[in-house]
Design an enzyme around this catalytic site. Structure first.
Site, PDB file in Angstrom:
ATOM      1  N   ASP A 156      44.835  36.662  16.387  1.00 55.59           N
ATOM      2  CA  ASP A 156      44.277  35.541  16.887  1.00 55.59           C
ATOM      3  C   ASP A 156      43.775  35.391  18.465  1.00 55.59           C
ATOM      4  O   ASP A 156      42.821  34.891  18.634  1.00 55.59           O
ATOM      5  CB  ASP A 156      44.967  34.389  16.515  1.00 55.59           C
ATOM      6  CG  ASP A 156      44.790  34.065  14.910  1.00 55.59           C
ATOM      7  OD1 ASP A 156      45.540  34.818  14.295  1.00 55.59           O
ATOM      8  OD2 ASP A 156      43.949  33.002  14.429  1.00 55.59           O
ATOM      9  N   ASN A 159      49.436  36.538  16.531  1.00 54.49           N
ATOM     10  CA  ASN A 159      48.865  36.511  15.173  1.00 54.49           C
ATOM     11  C   ASN A 159      49.953  35.678  14.380  1.00 54.49           C
ATOM     12  O   ASN A 159      50.840  34.782  14.808  1.00 54.49           O
ATOM     13  CB  ASN A 159      49.065  37.825  14.642  1.00 54.49           C
ATOM     14  CG  ASN A 159      48.329  37.794  13.198  1.00 54.49           C
ATOM     15  OD1 ASN A 159      47.236  37.387  13.027  1.00 54.49           O
ATOM     16  ND2 ASN A 159      48.702  38.450  12.168  1.00 54.49           N
ATOM     17  N   LYS A 160      49.581  35.340  13.151  1.00 51.86           N
ATOM     18  CA  LYS A 160      50.194  34.331  12.100  1.00 51.86           C
ATOM     19  C   LYS A 160      51.883  34.779  12.144  1.00 51.86           C
ATOM     20  O   LYS A 160      52.486  35.712  12.218  1.00 51.86           O
ATOM     21  CB  LYS A 160      49.774  34.631  10.548  1.00 51.86           C
ATOM     22  CG  LYS A 160      50.210  33.872   9.524  1.00 51.86           C
ATOM     23  CD  LYS A 160      50.168  32.325   9.985  1.00 51.86           C
ATOM     24  CE  LYS A 160      48.840  32.064  10.127  1.00 51.86           C
ATOM     25  NZ  LYS A 160      48.696  30.606  10.710  1.00 51.86           N
ATOM     26  N   ARG A 203      41.074  23.839  16.972  1.00 54.67           N
ATOM     27  CA  ARG A 203      42.389  24.680  16.482  1.00 54.67           C
ATOM     28  C   ARG A 203      42.659  25.554  18.023  1.00 54.67           C
ATOM     29  O   ARG A 203      41.605  25.948  18.437  1.00 54.67           O
ATOM     30  CB  ARG A 203      42.389  25.442  15.499  1.00 54.67           C
ATOM     31  CG  ARG A 203      42.416  24.946  13.942  1.00 54.67           C
ATOM     32  CD  ARG A 203      42.605  25.915  12.899  1.00 54.67           C
ATOM     33  NE  ARG A 203      44.032  26.438  12.819  1.00 54.67           N
ATOM     34  CZ  ARG A 203      44.177  27.407  12.125  1.00 54.67           C
ATOM     35  NH1 ARG A 203      43.204  27.841  11.314  1.00 54.67           N
ATOM     36  NH2 ARG A 203      45.442  27.901  12.077  1.00 54.67           N
ATOM     37  N   ARG A 232      39.277  29.406   7.584  1.00 56.37           N
ATOM     38  CA  ARG A 232      40.359  29.561   8.587  1.00 56.37           C
ATOM     39  C   ARG A 232      40.383  31.002   9.029  1.00 56.37           C
ATOM     40  O   ARG A 232      39.306  31.814   8.357  1.00 56.37           O
ATOM     41  CB  ARG A 232      41.746  29.210   8.135  1.00 56.37           C
ATOM     42  CG  ARG A 232      41.923  29.366   6.811  1.00 56.37           C
ATOM     43  CD  ARG A 232      42.007  30.714   5.895  1.00 56.37           C
ATOM     44  NE  ARG A 232      42.953  31.712   6.701  1.00 56.37           N
ATOM     45  CZ  ARG A 232      42.752  33.028   6.538  1.00 56.37           C
ATOM     46  NH1 ARG A 232      41.645  33.611   5.861  1.00 56.37           N
ATOM     47  NH2 ARG A 232      43.526  33.818   7.129  1.00 56.37           N
ATOM     48  N   GLY A 233      41.189  31.712   9.810  1.00 58.48           N
ATOM     49  CA  GLY A 233      40.995  33.116  10.078  1.00 58.48           C
ATOM     50  C   GLY A 233      40.015  33.110  11.638  1.00 58.48           C
ATOM     51  O   GLY A 233      39.171  32.372  11.443  1.00 58.48           O
ATOM     52  N   ALA A 234      40.536  33.812  12.646  1.00 55.02           N
ATOM     53  CA  ALA A 234      39.986  33.726  13.749  1.00 55.02           C
ATOM     54  C   ALA A 234      38.791  34.009  13.842  1.00 55.02           C
ATOM     55  O   ALA A 234      37.707  32.914  14.535  1.00 55.02           O
ATOM     56  CB  ALA A 234      40.793  34.579  14.638  1.00 55.02           C
ATOM     57  N   GLN A 284      48.798  32.378   2.809  1.00 59.84           N
ATOM     58  CA  GLN A 284      47.415  33.004   3.205  1.00 59.84           C
ATOM     59  C   GLN A 284      47.403  34.446   2.469  1.00 59.84           C
ATOM     60  O   GLN A 284      46.606  35.101   1.690  1.00 59.84           O
ATOM     61  CB  GLN A 284      47.028  33.150   4.599  1.00 59.84           C
ATOM     62  CG  GLN A 284      46.743  31.756   5.193  1.00 59.84           C
ATOM     63  CD  GLN A 284      47.584  31.279   5.992  1.00 59.84           C
ATOM     64  OE1 GLN A 284      48.825  31.416   5.370  1.00 59.84           O
ATOM     65  NE2 GLN A 284      47.371  30.566   6.882  1.00 59.84           N
TER      66      GLN A 284
HETATM   67  O1  MRU Z   1      46.150  29.856  10.284  1.00 60.99           O
HETATM   68  P1  MRU Z   1      45.079  31.185  10.123  1.00 60.99           P
HETATM   69  O2  MRU Z   1      44.912  31.349   8.297  1.00 60.99           O
HETATM   70  O3  MRU Z   1      43.567  30.819  10.430  1.00 60.99           O
HETATM   71  O4  MRU Z   1      45.724  32.400  10.491  1.00 60.99           O
HETATM   72  C1  MRU Z   1      44.919  33.434  10.256  1.00 60.99           C
HETATM   73  C2  MRU Z   1      45.661  34.639  10.881  1.00 60.99           C
HETATM   74  O5  MRU Z   1      46.762  34.531  11.546  1.00 60.99           O
HETATM   75  C3  MRU Z   1      44.946  35.886  10.938  1.00 60.99           C
HETATM   76  O6  MRU Z   1      45.894  37.155  10.567  1.00 60.99           O
HETATM   77  C4  MRU Z   1      44.093  36.116  11.828  1.00 60.99           C
HETATM   78  O7  MRU Z   1      43.121  35.232  11.973  1.00 60.99           O
HETATM   79  C5  MRU Z   1      43.526  37.488  12.305  1.00 60.99           C
HETATM   80  S1  MRU Z   1      42.133  37.794  10.971  1.00 60.99           S
HETATM   81  C6  MRU Z   1      41.041  37.268  11.687  1.00 60.99           C
END
Ligand code: MRU
Length: 366
Positions: A246, A256-257, A91, A49-51, A205
């Site tokens: 993201d 973002n999250k 996603r 996970r993570g963009a 996370q």
């Molecule tokens: O749902 P996730 O864990 O993939 O979400 C990740 C985030 O929101 C991060 O803050 C985001 O990807 C930025 S870091 C590349």
């Protein structure tokens, strides 16, 4: 891209090995992805996970697709493109996934016309994207750290307190992340820093991944419940917020999250600088208005209704935390409007979150 120490994935022959992020911090396990379907499942289930990293796995997914179509010929472009369509929608919110998949497909289309081997071409382009992320995250680290240095100087070297949300470290963008890159750089420069880590419900996370990364790196940090940041800001206990992203629209709205927006509001009310760190691949120049135009992922409500952790016997256990008959809704991301963002930290320098400043961003020496 082969060490597997600071990277959440690496190539092993004709497969991609990933650190299974659903198992951290309680155990370190890896998963071997051999087929594109396995890559899609790993992204959907958030084993990765993570963009940035889902973009990388998407790009390597196209390589696995090329391998799966026909190992003995140079690959079959139409089949690869149809699998790529499935990968790019695994996603919906992080633009890096579609960006990376489309980039590999574009190269394959050109290669097809010039008769080059599609399998090798896909692999090399996926490696190139990964290598660029490594370079970009190092530059983000340097530019962002300069801001931390200014705060440190103003505080005569006393501890700089940074608040971050979710995980935007090397588990999310190779090699040192986006939001955590300036923090890693500050540590390398010997600055006294401390990180407030939002737990980041519902998937935690922050508590699971950011705390794990920071503890491995020996960086002082404290996990806080998601609702604590506002109080800390009112008490003057936060010098700067840094989060990842993201997707960022061309006028600088930040997706973002979930929970990022509330931190930005609290930061504005308390005059705390609120920075967003991102590689340029996270800009979506097609979109302007984050609220109207971006698809926000909704995930299984069980992620809200249940929590996972270690029980007294040291076994990972899942427990329900709500009445049996209660329902939940699980939005994965939110939108922070550009006027709440102090600056965007990119590999090309720091700019204001507005359309003109973003359009004017050009490479600078880090
Ligand atoms: O749902 P996730 O864990 O993939 O979400 C990740 C985030 O929101 C991060 O803050 C985001 O990807 C930025 S870091 C590349």
């Amino acid at each position: 891209m082969a060490n597997g120490i600071y990277k959440p994935f690496w190539l092993d022959g004709e497969s991609l090995v990933i650190i299974d992020q659903t198992k951290l911090p309680f155990s370190y396990e890896t998963l071997k992805l051999v087929t594109p379907d396995q890559a899609i499942a790993a992204v959907k289930n958030m084993n990765v996970r993570g963009a940035g990293v889902i973009g990388n796995v998407g790009a390597f997914g196209v390589y696995l697709a090329a391998l799966s179509t026909d190992k003995n010929s140079a690959g079959n472009l139409d089949k690869i493109k149809s699998i790529a369509q499935q990968i790019r929608i695994a996603r919906p919110t992080a633009v890096n996934l579609t960006w990376a998949v489309d980039r590999v497909i574009r190269i394959l289309e050109n290669s097809y016309n010039s008769g080059r081997d599609l399998i090798e071409t896909a692999k090399q382009e996926a490696i190139k994207i990964c290598d660029e992320d490594v370079e970009n995250s190092a530059k983000i680290g340097k530019f962002g750290c300069d801001r931390l240095q200014e705060i440190s100087n103003a505080k005569s070297g006393k501890t700089v307190n940074i608040l971050t949300h979710c995980n935007a470290g090397w588990l999310a963008i190779v090699d040192s992340g986006s939001a955590l890159a300036p923090i890693y750089e500050a540590q390398a420069r010997g600055m006294d820093i401390h990180v407030w880590v939002d737990e980041t419900r519902p998937r935690n996370q922050g508590a699971f991944l950011t705390a794990w990364e920071l503890q491995q790196a020996g960086i002082k940090h404290t996990i806080i419940a998601d609702n604590t940041g506002g109080l800390l800001m009112q008490y003057g206990m936060v010098d700067m917020c840094i989060v990842g992203a993201d997707r960022v629209t061309r006028r600088g709205d930040v997706i973002n999250k979930i929970g990022t927006y509330l931190k930005a509001l609290a930061a504005r009310d308390n005059n705390v600088p609120f920075y967003v760190a991102l590689p340029s691949s996270t800009f979506d120049f097609e979109l302007i208005d984050g609220i109207k135009e971006v698809e926000i992922e909704t995930r299984n409500p069980d992620e809200v209704l249940y929590m996972q952790g270690l029980n007294d016997q040291g076994t990972v256990t899942k427990i329900r935390i709500a009445p049996e008959s209660s329902q939940a809704i699980n939005y994965g991301f939110d939108i922070t409007p550009n006027h709440l963002v102090t600056g965007l930290i990119t590999e090309n320098g720091i700019c204001a979150a507005n359309q003109t400043a973003i359009a004017d961003l050009k490479p600078k020496t880090a």
